[in-house]
Scaffold this motif. Structure first.
Motif, PDB file in Angstrom:
ATOM      1  N   ILE A   1       8.548   3.560   0.910  1.00 31.01           N
ATOM      2  CA  ILE A   1       7.613   3.615  -0.541  1.00 31.01           C
ATOM      3  C   ILE A   1       6.250   3.153  -0.108  1.00 31.01           C
ATOM      4  CG2 ILE A   1       7.505   2.455  -2.910  1.00 31.01           C
ATOM      5  CD1 ILE A   1      10.540   2.196  -2.767  1.00 31.01           C
ATOM      6  N   GLY A   2       6.245   2.232   0.821  1.00 35.53           N
ATOM      7  CA  GLY A   2       4.898   1.776   1.131  1.00 35.53           C
ATOM      8  C   GLY A   2       4.853   0.651   2.203  1.00 35.53           C
TER       9      GLY A   2
ATOM     10  N   ARG B   1       0.798  -1.225   0.280  1.00 32.79           N
ATOM     11  CA  ARG B   1       0.001   0.030  -0.029  1.00 32.79           C
ATOM     12  C   ARG B   1       0.896   1.137  -0.072  1.00 32.79           C
ATOM     13  NH1 ARG B   1      -2.834   0.209   5.349  1.00 32.79           N
ATOM     14  NH2 ARG B   1      -0.952   1.274   5.810  1.00 32.79           N
ATOM     15  N   HIS B   2       0.707   2.183  -1.138  1.00 32.54           N
ATOM     16  CA  HIS B   2       1.696   3.355  -1.368  1.00 32.54           C
ATOM     17  C   HIS B   2       0.942   4.515  -0.624  1.00 32.54           C
ATOM     18  CE1 HIS B   2       4.479   1.111  -4.029  1.00 32.54           C
ATOM     19  NE2 HIS B   2       3.145   0.456  -4.521  1.00 32.54           N
ATOM     20  N   ASP B   3       1.039   4.683   0.692  1.00 35.49           N
ATOM     21  CA  ASP B   3       0.738   5.827   1.392  1.00 35.49           C
ATOM     22  C   ASP B   3       1.679   5.856   2.558  1.00 35.49           C
ATOM     23  OD1 ASP B   3      -0.128   3.977   3.103  1.00 35.49           O
ATOM     24  OD2 ASP B   3      -2.154   4.470   2.956  1.00 35.49           O
ATOM     25  N   GLU B   4       1.683   7.397   3.290  1.00 39.27           N
ATOM     26  CA  GLU B   4       2.487   7.518   4.274  1.00 39.27           C
ATOM     27  C   GLU B   4       2.625   6.442   5.444  1.00 39.27           C
ATOM     28  OE1 GLU B   4       3.397  11.124   7.514  1.00 39.27           O
ATOM     29  OE2 GLU B   4       1.823  11.398   6.130  1.00 39.27           O
ATOM     30  N   ALA B   5       3.741   5.795   5.784  1.00 38.96           N
ATOM     31  CA  ALA B   5       3.759   5.037   6.652  1.00 38.96           C
ATOM     32  C   ALA B   5       5.385   5.069   7.253  1.00 38.96           C
ATOM     33  CB  ALA B   5       3.834   3.453   6.042  1.00 38.96           C
ATOM     34  N   ARG B   6       5.310   4.867   8.576  1.00 36.58           N
ATOM     35  CA  ARG B   6       6.518   4.913   9.467  1.00 36.58           C
ATOM     36  C   ARG B   6       6.855   3.766  10.276  1.00 36.58           C
ATOM     37  NH1 ARG B   6       6.598  11.191  11.973  1.00 36.58           N
ATOM     38  NH2 ARG B   6       7.077  12.434   9.951  1.00 36.58           N
TER      39      ARG B   6
ATOM     40  N   GLN C   1      10.826   1.213  12.357  1.00 40.53           N
ATOM     41  CA  GLN C   1      10.191   1.581  13.485  1.00 40.53           C
ATOM     42  C   GLN C   1      10.634   3.295  13.488  1.00 40.53           C
ATOM     43  OE1 GLN C   1      11.944  -1.565  16.026  1.00 40.53           O
ATOM     44  NE2 GLN C   1      10.103  -1.203  17.023  1.00 40.53           N
ATOM     45  N   TYR C   2       9.812   4.051  13.744  1.00 36.07           N
ATOM     46  CA  TYR C   2      10.292   5.327  13.634  1.00 36.07           C
ATOM     47  C   TYR C   2      10.322   5.981  15.247  1.00 36.07           C
ATOM     48  CZ  TYR C   2      10.091  10.576  12.795  1.00 36.07           C
ATOM     49  OH  TYR C   2      10.453  12.023  12.708  1.00 36.07           O
ATOM     50  N   ASP C   3      11.383   6.673  15.411  1.00 35.70           N
ATOM     51  CA  ASP C   3      11.587   7.255  16.729  1.00 35.70           C
ATOM     52  C   ASP C   3      11.459   8.886  17.013  1.00 35.70           C
ATOM     53  OD1 ASP C   3      12.796   8.391  18.987  1.00 35.70           O
ATOM     54  OD2 ASP C   3      14.157   6.667  19.389  1.00 35.70           O
ATOM     55  N   TYR C   4      10.061   9.172  17.353  1.00 35.74           N
ATOM     56  CA  TYR C   4       9.782  10.426  17.357  1.00 35.74           C
ATOM     57  C   TYR C   4      10.779  11.501  18.201  1.00 35.74           C
ATOM     58  CZ  TYR C   4       5.250   9.296  15.172  1.00 35.74           C
ATOM     59  OH  TYR C   4       4.629   8.959  14.468  1.00 35.74           O
ATOM     60  N   ALA C   5      11.304  10.915  19.166  1.00 33.50           N
ATOM     61  CA  ALA C   5      12.329  11.804  20.075  1.00 33.50           C
ATOM     62  C   ALA C   5      13.317  11.959  19.259  1.00 33.50           C
ATOM     63  CB  ALA C   5      12.594  11.100  21.313  1.00 33.50           C
ATOM     64  N   GLU C   6      14.156  10.971  18.511  1.00 31.79           N
ATOM     65  CA  GLU C   6      15.314  11.178  17.798  1.00 31.79           C
ATOM     66  C   GLU C   6      14.964  11.594  16.293  1.00 31.79           C
ATOM     67  OE1 GLU C   6      18.477  11.011  19.311  1.00 31.79           O
ATOM     68  OE2 GLU C   6      17.736  10.453  20.879  1.00 31.79           O
ATOM     69  N   LYS C   7      13.734  11.400  15.981  1.00 35.24           N
ATOM     70  CA  LYS C   7      13.495  11.922  14.412  1.00 35.24           C
ATOM     71  C   LYS C   7      14.355  11.044  13.534  1.00 35.24           C
ATOM     72  CE  LYS C   7      11.705  16.429  15.403  1.00 35.24           C
ATOM     73  NZ  LYS C   7      11.809  17.979  14.957  1.00 35.24           N
ATOM     74  N   SER C   8      14.423   9.743  13.955  1.00 37.54           N
ATOM     75  CA  SER C   8      15.189   8.927  13.219  1.00 37.54           C
ATOM     76  C   SER C   8      14.504   7.430  13.042  1.00 37.54           C
ATOM     77  CB  SER C   8      16.412   8.417  13.732  1.00 37.54           C
ATOM     78  OG  SER C   8      16.067   7.870  15.135  1.00 37.54           O
ATOM     79  N   PHE C   9      14.663   6.602  11.894  1.00 35.55           N
ATOM     80  CA  PHE C   9      14.278   5.365  11.491  1.00 35.55           C
ATOM     81  C   PHE C   9      15.145   4.169  12.042  1.00 35.55           C
ATOM     82  CE2 PHE C   9      12.091   8.295   8.770  1.00 35.55           C
ATOM     83  CZ  PHE C   9      10.678   7.921   8.769  1.00 35.55           C
TER      84      PHE C   9
END
Length: 220
Positions: free
Chosen positions: A203-204, A147-152, A170-178
């Motif tokens: 990409i999806g 599915r091609h839409d925003e995913a973190r 996995q997105y780390d909101y504190a560090e703003k990193s993946f």
């Protein structure tokens, strides 16, 4: 003889289509939705009687299933959605260089099924997995629906510079990193921070395995 056998099969299979249309609804719940009494619905489910057109319409409205499918089990082309498989392999390993992307096959899904999966109206594609880094969830050769839409988060198809990978993200909101990791413990995870100067894109998200080279459970 062929037409007679086909008609008999269509009638014989109606209780199964009705069960599918009712989903998790009880007889009481579906009675309220359709206006058809529980005793009549029970008779349909047991194959003792079959609905008239007005009652078939009521079942269609209550279940959001097409009258045509309820009546025959068939769906016309205008209720089907084409999703294309592309000739790139998403690497479940060190990375695959993508030189070109073009459709190589077409899969067709009913609008009802896509709606049930929360995928109706979404941009979708099908690609093949290459490598073993996502075992035991994904195997080399599996075909996956993306599915091609925003995913973190979740199992995603990503692009890192010229490599296209399928990894757990996995997105780390504190560090703003993946954090990019593999399900196979033999592969080390890696971090892509906010100051990464290369080309990175999610990409999806992988939403389903369409064809497996090994019998496994659905993607977690």
């Amino acid at each position: 003889m062929y037409l007679k056998n086909k008609e008999e099969k269509i009638l014989k299979d109606f209780p199964n289509r009705l069960k599918d249309a009712m989903g998790s609804d009880t007889l009481r719940t579906f009675e309220e939705k359709s206006g058809i009494s529980r005793s009549v619905l029970s008779s349909y489910l047991n194959g003792k009687t079959y609905p008239t057109l007005d009652r078939l319409t009521a079942i269609s409205v209550a279940s959001e299933k097409s009258i045509e499918w309820l009546a025959s089990g068939e769906i016309t082309d205008d209720r089907m959605v084409a999703v294309y498989q592309y000739d790139l392999c998403v690497s479940a390993g060190a990375g695959a260089l993508v030189e070109h992307e073009k459709p190589v096959a077409e899969f067709r899904f009913s609008q009802d099924w896509l709606r049930q999966q929360g995928l109706h109206g979404r941009q979708l594609s099908i690609v093949q997995v290459m490598g073993d880094s996502m075992e035991p969830n994904l195997y080399d050769g599996d075909l996956i629906l993306v599915r091609h839409d925003e995913a973190r988060d979740g199992i995603c198809v990503i692009r890192v510079d010229q490599d296209v990978l399928v990894k757990r993200v996995q997105y780390d909101y504190a560090e703003k990193s993946f954090l990019i990791s593999s399900d196979n413990p033999r592969y080390k995870p890696f971090q892509l921070s906010n100051d990464f100067d290369g080309d990175f894109k999610v990409i999806g998200q992988v939403v389903r395995v369409l064809q497996r080279v090994k019998e496994r459970d659905t993607v977690q």
